[in-house]
Scaffold this motif. Structure first.
Motif, PDB file in Angstrom:
ATOM      1  N   UNK A 124     -17.606  23.013 -16.973  1.00 50.88           N
ATOM      2  CA  UNK A 124     -17.859  21.772 -16.228  1.00 50.88           C
ATOM      3  C   UNK A 124     -16.580  21.079 -15.755  1.00 50.88           C
ATOM      4  N   UNK A 125     -15.533  21.096 -16.563  1.00 51.17           N
ATOM      5  CA  UNK A 125     -14.277  20.451 -16.168  1.00 51.17           C
ATOM      6  C   UNK A 125     -13.701  21.110 -14.922  1.00 51.17           C
ATOM      7  N   UNK A 126     -13.752  22.425 -14.865  1.00 56.58           N
ATOM      8  CA  UNK A 126     -13.264  23.148 -13.701  1.00 56.58           C
ATOM      9  C   UNK A 126     -14.102  22.812 -12.468  1.00 56.58           C
ATOM     10  N   UNK A 218      -5.595  22.919  -4.461  1.00 51.60           N
ATOM     11  CA  UNK A 218      -6.022  24.014  -5.338  1.00 51.60           C
ATOM     12  C   UNK A 218      -6.404  23.457  -6.697  1.00 51.60           C
ATOM     13  N   UNK A 219      -7.235  24.191  -7.403  1.00 50.86           N
ATOM     14  CA  UNK A 219      -7.565  23.854  -8.780  1.00 50.86           C
ATOM     15  C   UNK A 219      -6.497  24.433  -9.681  1.00 50.86           C
ATOM     16  N   UNK A 220      -5.871  23.581 -10.470  1.00 53.20           N
ATOM     17  CA  UNK A 220      -4.857  24.055 -11.408  1.00 53.20           C
ATOM     18  C   UNK A 220      -5.546  24.544 -12.675  1.00 53.20           C
ATOM     19  N   UNK A 221      -5.466  25.837 -12.909  1.00 56.09           N
ATOM     20  CA  UNK A 221      -6.142  26.437 -14.052  1.00 56.09           C
ATOM     21  C   UNK A 221      -5.278  26.310 -15.302  1.00 56.09           C
ATOM     22  N   UNK A 222      -5.906  25.904 -16.402  1.00 58.25           N
ATOM     23  CA  UNK A 222      -5.183  25.812 -17.669  1.00 58.25           C
ATOM     24  C   UNK A 222      -5.351  27.102 -18.433  1.00 58.25           C
TER      25      UNK A 222
END
Length: 223
Positions: A124-126, A218-222
């Motif tokens: 959900x956070x992504x 962009x989505x910064x992926x952890x």
């Protein structure tokens, strides 16, 4: 003689004790008999038709729960759009393969840096980050159209920035450009029959100033 007087006084004292005890046991307890700290019930206003037992209600029933409204805020915008897309379900996939709360297509996800749709669906956070990144990218693509058409009407519908961004989420920014620049003559309807015009109208007037125009969003992926 003294003994008779003493017996009389004792008898009078007993009678007085009995009278006082009877008065105390029949006394009606009122709200004033309790301190604020001792009150076990909360009083509420009653109407003339309410019964005496309605005067006191348990604390949890005395007050209506407070429910904040999101109004026309950015959070209100994305929650309203998420509810329209999937009823707010992060883990759903529709019949055409669109994913999550905001019903993203796999190609759109790639544009904002997400290449694992299975992981995306479980996160959900992504999904929330993806919504913002996609909106920022769409706002950059449509920046000139937002400036040109914001506040105008097309086919009787007021054009606002939030309506444009919602329509871009539905149909893609390219189709929204065509709709606006043709003044509604070149429309778009998705597979379920939802049109650009409908989204522009439904999501009109929200505060989307938080969405920054960003070509490279962009989505910064952890890790």
């Amino acid at each position: 003689m003294r003994k008779s007087i003493l017996n009389y006084l004792v008898l009078v004292l007993i009678i007085c004790v009995l009278i006082v005890g009877s008065f105390t046991s029949n006394k009606t307890i009122t709200e004033n008999d309790f301190s604020e700290n001792d009150l076990a019930f909360n009083t509420v206003e009653t109407t003339e038709t309410s019964s005496e037992s309605d005067h006191y209600l348990p604390l949890e029933k005395a007050y209506k729960p407070f429910s904040p409204t999101l109004g026309k805020s950015f959070v209100g915008f994305k929650e309203a759009l998420g509810f329209k897309e999937s009823r707010g379900d992060y883990f759903t996939v529709n019949t055409f393969g669109y994913l999550g709360k905001y019903q993203f297509g796999k190609e759109t996800l790639k544009l904002i840096g997400i290449y694992n749709p299975v992981h995306f669906l479980k996160n959900p956070e992504m999904q929330e980050k993806a919504f913002l990144a996609n909106a920022e990218r769409n706002k950059w693509i449509l920046r000139k159209d937002i400036k040109r058409f914001n506040g105008k009407t097309i086919n009787g519908v007021l054009i606002t920035e939030s309506g444009i961004l919602a329509a871009a989420h539905l149909a893609g920014p390219g189709n929204v450009k065509k709709y606006l620049r043709s003044y509604g003559e070149q429309g778009f309807t998705d597979a379920y029959g939802t049109s650009i015009e409908y989204y522009i109208k439904k999501f009109s007037g929200y505060d989307t100033s938080k969405v920054k125009s960003n070509r490279k969003a962009k989505v910064k992926l952890t890790a």
